[in-house]
Design a protein around this motif. Structure first.
Motif, PDB file in Angstrom:
ATOM      1  N   THR A   1      64.577 -10.510  97.151  1.00 30.24           N
ATOM      2  CA  THR A   1      64.410 -10.842  98.567  1.00 30.24           C
ATOM      3  C   THR A   1      63.477 -12.051  98.643  1.00 30.24           C
ATOM      4  N   GLN A   2      63.226 -12.537  99.844  1.00 33.82           N
ATOM      5  CA  GLN A   2      62.319 -13.682 100.038  1.00 33.82           C
ATOM      6  C   GLN A   2      61.165 -13.283 100.956  1.00 33.82           C
ATOM      7  N   ILE A   3      60.659 -12.073 100.778  1.00 31.50           N
ATOM      8  CA  ILE A   3      59.608 -11.562 101.661  1.00 31.50           C
ATOM      9  C   ILE A   3      58.340 -12.393 101.584  1.00 31.50           C
ATOM     10  N   PHE A   4      57.920 -12.791 100.380  1.00 23.63           N
ATOM     11  CA  PHE A   4      56.684 -13.563 100.250  1.00 23.63           C
ATOM     12  C   PHE A   4      56.756 -14.860 101.055  1.00 23.63           C
ATOM     13  N   ASP A   5      57.892 -15.539 101.013  1.00 27.05           N
ATOM     14  CA  ASP A   5      58.052 -16.774 101.792  1.00 27.05           C
ATOM     15  C   ASP A   5      57.984 -16.482 103.287  1.00 27.05           C
ATOM     16  N   ALA A   6      58.519 -15.342 103.698  1.00 29.10           N
ATOM     17  CA  ALA A   6      58.562 -14.994 105.123  1.00 29.10           C
ATOM     18  C   ALA A   6      57.170 -14.711 105.680  1.00 29.10           C
ATOM     19  N   VAL A   7      56.304 -14.109 104.885  1.00 30.72           N
ATOM     20  CA  VAL A   7      54.978 -13.730 105.389  1.00 30.72           C
ATOM     21  C   VAL A   7      53.903 -14.725 104.991  1.00 30.72           C
ATOM     22  N   ASP A   8      54.261 -15.723 104.192  1.00 28.86           N
ATOM     23  CA  ASP A   8      53.265 -16.658 103.665  1.00 28.86           C
ATOM     24  C   ASP A   8      52.553 -17.419 104.767  1.00 28.86           C
ATOM     25  N   ARG A   9      53.242 -17.645 105.877  1.00 30.59           N
ATOM     26  CA  ARG A   9      52.649 -18.429 106.972  1.00 30.59           C
ATOM     27  C   ARG A   9      52.053 -17.554 108.066  1.00 30.59           C
ATOM     28  N   ILE A  10      52.067 -16.242 107.853  1.00 27.14           N
ATOM     29  CA  ILE A  10      51.501 -15.317 108.836  1.00 27.14           C
ATOM     30  C   ILE A  10      49.997 -15.207 108.625  1.00 27.14           C
ATOM     31  N   GLU A  11      49.214 -15.502 109.653  1.00 27.82           N
ATOM     32  CA  GLU A  11      47.764 -15.468 109.516  1.00 27.82           C
ATOM     33  C   GLU A  11      47.192 -14.081 109.801  1.00 27.82           C
ATOM     34  N   LYS A  12      47.777 -13.362 110.767  1.00 29.04           N
ATOM     35  CA  LYS A  12      47.239 -12.067 111.164  1.00 29.04           C
ATOM     36  C   LYS A  12      48.002 -10.936 110.491  1.00 29.04           C
ATOM     37  N   SER A  13      47.286 -10.128 109.703  1.00 30.80           N
ATOM     38  CA  SER A  13      47.836  -8.942 109.037  1.00 30.80           C
ATOM     39  C   SER A  13      49.084  -9.227 108.209  1.00 30.80           C
ATOM     40  N   PRO A  14      49.049 -10.228 107.306  1.00 26.98           N
ATOM     41  CA  PRO A  14      50.233 -10.493 106.479  1.00 26.98           C
ATOM     42  C   PRO A  14      50.549  -9.336 105.538  1.00 26.98           C
ATOM     43  N   CYS A  15      49.514  -8.628 105.058  1.00 22.02           N
ATOM     44  CA  CYS A  15      49.749  -7.519 104.125  1.00 22.02           C
ATOM     45  C   CYS A  15      50.482  -6.371 104.822  1.00 22.02           C
TER      46      CYS A  15
END
Length: 375
Positions: A202-216
């Motif tokens: 999947t490409q989950i890391f790319d999808a959340v890489d730009r999320i600043e709030k609660s990426p984990c």
């Protein structure tokens, strides 16, 4: 003398001539480190307190050497013979990769008394106590590549070996965007442990890489959704995750301190978005310290979460400060244990001994209830 040292140069040094210091946060250190390394995230503070040796070379490392190099340079300015390991733990891990099948040896370790009692017996107890495995289940054993999920895979194989009824296992690895090293580590460890993995990407890391709030949080939700979907495609009715006892008690305390809720990580759950699917946690009664002891006894090395944050050393903290609320909570529990040795068991039992008569209010099936309802 340069501020960096290569793995080859380190190998050539007499063992007593240097001290190896892991400057990553404690969570990363516990996931995996170099043999004989000491965890010291606040290395500059240790130097100011005179806790570093002056008669030895101090070799620092982080994940890839980005954090340890400037720390080594600062220590050199303070008069220490300090050097940074070029490439960090990642380079050492790559150099030590040996994809050799050691499954028989590792399985034998699980049958030795100490690990049988602390690992397999507690695994089997959770399976029975919480009714996690039923006849004809097809379970997707979800492997992230860390110590917990890899051990869970081996324990499931042991359970299958001595099973009393038929069930089927699929060892499922989701690649959310690992770099080449981490993907290789997972695949090599699967060979070493004798676990036949099924990998999907999947490409989950790319999808959340730009999320600043609660990426984990978002990453975890997305991972679980992809795992449910793939497991269902493979004909599974359950997914198994490797959360352990320490995860459970930390979640209980985090809910109280950070969210104002009394809640816990349940041993099993019905999926709301994937009808007929269930999530189970068979490591529920296993202590993290016992998992680490098993890992080290078998000379195994696993990845952490391997996302872009840890991959770029952004999880390394030079001041030694906790990097997450979970780490904050872990340290708090450790502090409380100094004066109350039963604190961990008490936290766990607090959600097993709930009295509704002494609660101001509670929720069930989305409906709020108050003690005034029946007063």
């Amino acid at each position: 003398m340069e501020a960096e040292i290569t793995i080859a140069e380190l190998t050539d040094m007499p063992e007593g001539a240097y001290r190896l210091l892991d400057v990553r946060d404690e969570v990363s250190h516990r996931y995996g480190t170099i043999s004989n390394a000491v965890s010291m995230p606040d290395v500059l503070g240790a130097a100011e307190r005179g806790e570093l040796p002056c008669d030895k070379t101090v070799v620092l490392f982080c994940m890839h050497g980005q954090q340890s190099l400037p720390l080594a340079e600062e220590l050199r300015e303070m008069g220490y013979d300090a050097r940074s390991l070029r490439g960090g733990y990642g380079a050492w891990l790559r150099a030590s990769l040996r994809p050799v099948d050691r499954s028989a040896e590792i399985e034998a370790s699980l049958r030795r008394r100490v690990f049988h009692e602390k690992l397999f017996s507690r695994f089997a107890k959770a399976v029975v106590k919480y009714e996690l495995v039923q006849p004809n289940d097809k379970i997707a054993v979800c492997i992230s590549g860390g110590k917990d999920s890899m051990l869970m895979a081996k324990l499931f194989q042991e359970l299958e070996r001595c099973r009393k009824f038929p069930f089927e296992l699929v060892f499922l690895v989701m690649d959310p965007g690992y770099n080449e090293l981490n993907r290789t580590v997972i695949e090599n460890n699967a060979v070493t442990l004798g676990v036949p993995i099924t990998v999907f990407e999947t490409q989950i890391f790319d999808a959340v890489d730009r999320i600043e709030k609660s990426p984990c949080y978002l990453c975890a939700r997305m991972r679980r959704g992809h795992l449910y979907k793939k497991a269902q495609e493979l004909g599974c009715n359950k997914i198994a995750l490797g959360h352990h006892y320490d995860d459970v008690i930390e979640t209980i305390l985090m809910g109280m301190l950070w969210s104002g809720q009394t809640q816990t990580m349940m041993p099993k759950l019905h999926s709301k978005n994937f009808p007929g699917m269930e999530l189970i946690r068979p490591m529920y009664l296993i202590r993290e310290g016992d998992i680490i002891a098993w890992r080290d006894a078998n000379r195994l090395h696993f990845i952490q979460c391997a996302c872009h944050f840890t991959d770029t050393c952004s999880s390394c903290r030079a001041d030694g400060a906790p990097v997450s609320k979970r780490m904050d909570t872990k340290l708090l529990i450790r502090k409380l244990k100094e004066t109350n040795p039963h604190v961990e068991a008490n936290i766990f039992n607090s959600v097993n001994n709930v009295s509704l008569e002494t609660l101001i209010s509670y929720q069930k099936d989305g409906t709020a209830h108050s003690f005034l309802d029946d007063y």
